[in-house]
Design a protein around this motif. Structure first.
Motif: not given
Length: 148
Positions: A116-145
């Protein structure tokens, strides 16, 4: 509907919550949970004995963290009577390791946490979940904080 659910773990509280969610879902679907912990390679390549000692210490700590995180997920599955298999892999890019494991294991769903990182922290650290969502060939269920 789902037969194999991949759950990437990192030992965090959020990862634990995603693992429990996945185990509950697996029980409902009669599915197996596949856990994966991706270790980032040693971040420094130096010369001499110091780098070898540093590498060994880093790998020992990373493998211990991986073992604990996967054991946590195994216990969540065992409590629910869900079959479990887990593995630790080493990859330069975490999301690629997750997707590779998904393909290799024949998983048909990925359940993972988002920090659940937002803003600059998300930009700098990136998001593994976002990259998995973008590139996965199967459904991805993301459990949020949970909201605090």
């Amino acid at each position: 509907m789902f037969k194999k659910i991949l759950v990437p773990v990192d030992g965090s509280r959020l990862s634990h919550a995603a693992g429990e969610f996945a185990a509950d879902l697996a029980r409902q679907h009669g599915a197996q949970v596949i856990g994966v912990y991706v270790i980032d390679p040693f971040p420094y390549i130096g010369i001499g004995d110091a780098s070898a000692v540093g590498l060994q210490a880093y790998l020992a700590e990373a493998k211990a963290a991986a073992t604990q995180a996967l054991e946590d997920l195994r216990q969540a599955c065992a409590q629910r009577g869900v079959p479990f298999a887990g593995d630790t892999i080493e990859r330069n890019v975490v999301y690629e390791g997750i997707l590779e494991t998904c393909d290799t294991e024949g998983c048909d769903l990925i359940v993972m946490a988002s920090h659940g990182r937002k803003g600059v922290q998300a930009l700098i650290l990136g998001s593994v979940a976002q990259k998995v969502l973008t590139h996965a060939k199967v459904p991805v269920l993301v459990v949020k904080p949970a909201a605090t």
